[in-house]
Design an enzyme around this catalytic site. Structure first.
Site, PDB file in Angstrom:
ATOM      1  N   HIS A 265       0.838  -1.207   0.000  1.00 42.03           N
ATOM      2  CA  HIS A 265       0.000   0.000   0.000  1.00 42.03           C
ATOM      3  C   HIS A 265       0.875   1.260   0.000  1.00 42.03           C
ATOM      4  CE1 HIS A 265      -3.142  -2.887   1.306  1.00 42.03           C
ATOM      5  NE2 HIS A 265      -3.848  -2.133   0.487  1.00 42.03           N
ATOM      6  N   HIS A 302      -6.737   7.098  -3.230  1.00 44.31           N
ATOM      7  CA  HIS A 302      -7.654   6.221  -2.479  1.00 44.31           C
ATOM      8  C   HIS A 302      -7.027   5.535  -1.255  1.00 44.31           C
ATOM      9  CE1 HIS A 302      -5.809   2.747  -4.404  1.00 44.31           C
ATOM     10  NE2 HIS A 302      -6.502   1.958  -3.583  1.00 44.31           N
TER      11      HIS A 302
HETATM   12  N1  LIG Z   1      -3.317 -10.357  -4.853  1.00 41.59           N
HETATM   13  C1  LIG Z   1      -3.946 -10.251  -3.679  1.00 41.59           C
HETATM   14  N2  LIG Z   1      -3.898 -11.277  -2.798  1.00 41.59           N
HETATM   15  C2  LIG Z   1      -4.508 -11.230  -1.607  1.00 41.59           C
HETATM   16  N3  LIG Z   1      -5.226 -10.152  -1.193  1.00 41.59           N
HETATM   17  C3  LIG Z   1      -5.299  -9.105  -2.025  1.00 41.59           C
HETATM   18  C4  LIG Z   1      -4.670  -9.090  -3.293  1.00 41.59           C
HETATM   19  N4  LIG Z   1      -4.924  -7.910  -3.887  1.00 41.59           N
HETATM   20  C5  LIG Z   1      -5.672  -7.190  -3.028  1.00 41.59           C
HETATM   21  N5  LIG Z   1      -5.897  -7.903  -1.900  1.00 41.59           N
HETATM   22  C6  LIG Z   1      -6.695  -7.508  -0.729  1.00 41.59           C
HETATM   23  O1  LIG Z   1      -7.787  -6.752  -1.235  1.00 41.59           O
HETATM   24  C7  LIG Z   1      -7.858  -5.579  -0.488  1.00 41.59           C
HETATM   25  C8  LIG Z   1      -8.459  -4.409  -1.196  1.00 41.59           C
HETATM   26  O2  LIG Z   1      -8.491  -3.361  -0.252  1.00 41.59           O
HETATM   27  P1  LIG Z   1      -7.146  -2.923   0.470  1.00 41.59           P
HETATM   28  O3  LIG Z   1      -6.305  -2.246  -0.562  1.00 41.59           O
HETATM   29  O4  LIG Z   1      -7.432  -2.226   1.709  1.00 41.59           O
HETATM   30  O5  LIG Z   1      -6.421  -4.290   0.871  1.00 41.59           O
HETATM   31  C9  LIG Z   1      -6.411  -5.263  -0.144  1.00 41.59           C
HETATM   32  C10 LIG Z   1      -5.893  -6.620   0.223  1.00 41.59           C
HETATM   33  O6  LIG Z   1      -6.267  -6.954   1.544  1.00 41.59           O
END
Ligand SMILES: Nc1ncnc2c1ncn2[C@@H]1O[C@@H]2COP(=O)(O)O[C@H]2[C@H]1O
Length: 528
Positions: A265, A302
């Site tokens: 992130h 975001h």
């Molecule tokens: N490739 C991935 N594998 C596992 N979890 C994912 C993946 N991509 C996104 N996520 C999850 O999806 C969520 C979308 O919201 P967030 O960005 O808060 O946090 C992200 C992760 O927890």
């Protein structure tokens, strides 16, 4: 890494100050004036990854005599919070001995933010108690003055609450951009992309215009350039113009509001989601340049300030940030609040347009909360005709998790990074078995935290030299299981429904299926 900046000091003052403090810092940088300081901060921040001087893994101090440079240290501190929110940096007037107190705690502070678990713990559950600078708690407007579970401390380390509160206080102040920042030519920090463009002037357009876009191979300078290139074009299409230097300042401030040290992130994810959002808009909003611009901007903002953890961890420990948003979509509300302030500071015209259109950017950011995933999934099939707000929410949601729909070699690298970030969340939880989250930074020592040394070098190595999925899973054999779980629980049905509703998005569903097939072949049977 910590830096001591000495600004405009004579030899005698310098030798006295340095003699006492030299070993506390990784480097000492001497500069003539504060303009040079600003240039140094921006240049350091956009140095190639893994960037030792990112201002997040250590605490930096700026020493100068305010009467000579005609800027009170308080004002410089406010400027830092406004334009470099994620930095651990503060200004000191060394002309009075008592002001040098912060130097005593620098060793302890450096060890807190040099360890990724204590650093994240601090970000999430502490609050820099700095009420003497005019930004009192009453000004911050947090709604829980009586209960303050977040530890108030004097450490000069970033916290979510400080970020949020400064952002709110700034809203009340409505200050113009100070001369120190206004005079900077931001393009001068982007020599790397400019050099590439001199060889091939469509280089960045070419990489931005395909679903094979790989933000992972781009440097910070290039990521900023991609944001600049796309937003500049979209702002022209939508006729919501912004001067180049202002747009660049907005992007540099955004980059400094994300945590470069996060594995997943970070600003790289923001630019990845922006690009995916734009690609999806070309299919789903082809005749709506204003909505496309708003949505791409929402995508860049975001996750601003994201601590690399999750809502559950904020909720479990009753952090003050969680309470300020009544435990509902905590991080998404946090990002929304910060980003609105950033826009009101840097592009108020765009924010006004967003507010007129059903508070467009806020709604888009809130829609990225995965707790709402099934609600949106249902709407794909049930809502007839689909409302514009639903469509917009679906686009940014799809873009947010689009890493599983990218070609396998790219998708696998995102999977690797999110897996590492999840690993840090697990370490944070086990850290809480031995420590209170709000433990006094200076009072108690932290036990058993040696396991969380920095690992940015190995990530850099992985990103630049390992590009195929087989090699990634050789080192991390449990990634396939995690990917199958995520695809089965969230991505597969969602992208399938989306592709059925909008047949030109069929490639998303096909890519998820192709990736899933690969992960299935490489499942690790030993994992429970
Ligand atoms: N490739 C991935 N594998 C596992 N979890 C994912 C993946 N991509 C996104 N996520 C999850 O999806 C969520 C979308 O919201 P967030 O960005 O808060 O946090 C992200 C992760 O927890």
């Amino acid at each position: 890494m910590s830096t001591l900046f000495l600004i405009g000091m004579h030899e005698i003052e310098k030798s006295e100050t340095i003699a006492r403090k030299e070993d506390l810092f990784d480097r000492i940088v001497e500069l003539q004036d504060l303009d040079s300081l600003m240039i140094n901060l921006y240049k350091d921040r956009v140095s190639p990854f893994p960037n030792a001087h990112n201002f997040e893994t250590g605490v930096s101090l700026v020493l100068y005599d305010p009467s000579k440079l005609q800027l009170p240290v308080r004002q410089l501190d406010v400027l830092f919070k406004r334009f470099f929110p994620s930095f651990n940096i503060s200004a000191i007037d060394p002309t009075h001995e008592e002001n040098l107190q912060p130097l005593k705690s620098i060793g302890r502070e450096n060890s807190i933010c040099g360890n990724r678990i204590t650093r994240i713990n601090h970000w999430m559950y502490h609050h820099h108690d700095d009420t003497s600078d005019g930004f009192t708690k009453a000004n911050f407007g947090t709604n829980n003055e009586n209960t303050l579970p977040t530890q108030a401390c004097q450490a000069n380390i970033y916290t979510l609450l400080l970020h949020l509160n400064y952002s709110k206080a700034q809203h009340l102040q409505k200050a113009s951009v100070p001369r120190l920042i206004r005079n900077i030519e931001f393009m001068s920090f982007l020599s790397e992309p400019i050099e590439k463009l001199s060889q091939d002037k469509s280089y960045y357009w070419n990489i931005l215009s395909t679903w094979k876009f790989c933000a992972l191979s781009l440097s910070t300078q290039e990521l900023i350039w991609c944001g600049f290139t796309l937003i500049k074009k979209l702002s022209k299409d939508a006729n919501v113009l912004i001067a180049d230097n202002k747009l660049l300042l907005l992007l540099f401030t955004l980059e400094s509001s994300y945590h470069q040290v996060n594995k997943f992130h970070n600003f790289r994810h923001a630019i990845d989601v922006m690009q995916a959002t734009w690609q999806l808009c070309t299919y789903l909003l082809p005749d709506n340049p204003v909505h496309t611009l708003l949505l791409c901007m929402a995508a860049i903002g975001h996750d601003v300030g994201h601590p690399g953890t999750n809502n559950q961890l904020l909720c479990n420990c009753e952090s003050e940030v969680a309470e300020s948003f009544k435990n509902v979509s905590i991080l998404e509300n946090f990002h929304r609040e910060l980003f609105q302030q950033l826009l009101s500071d840097h592009w108020p015209q765009l924010l006004a347009i967003s507010k007129k259109q059903f508070d467009f950017i806020s709604e888009a950011i809130l829609a990225t909360d995965m707790a709402l995933h099934s609600k949106y999934e249902d709407r794909i099939t049930r809502e007839k005709p689909m409302k514009q707000i639903t469509l917009i929410s679906l686009i940014i949601k799809a873009a947010d998790i689009s890493n599983v729909t990218r070609p396998l070699s790219i998708s696998a690298r995102w999977a690797y990074l999110i897996t590492l970030e999840f690993g840090d969340c697990a370490l944070l939880e086990s850290f809480h078995k031995d420590h209170r989250p709000e433990q006094d930074c200076f009072g108690d020592s932290y036990k058993n935290i040696d396991t969380a040394e920095e690992d940015l070098d190995s990530i850099q190595n992985m990103l630049t030299s390992v590009t195929n999925a087989d090699d990634i899973i050789k080192e991390h054999p449990y990634i396939p299981n995690g990917q199958i779980f995520f695809i089965n629980t969230f991505a597969e049905v969602f992208f399938k429904a989306l592709s059925q509703k909008f047949p030109n998005l069929k490639f998303l569903s096909e890519n998820v299926e192709a990736n899933k097939e690969y992960w299935m072949k490489h499942t690790n049977k030993k994992q429970k």
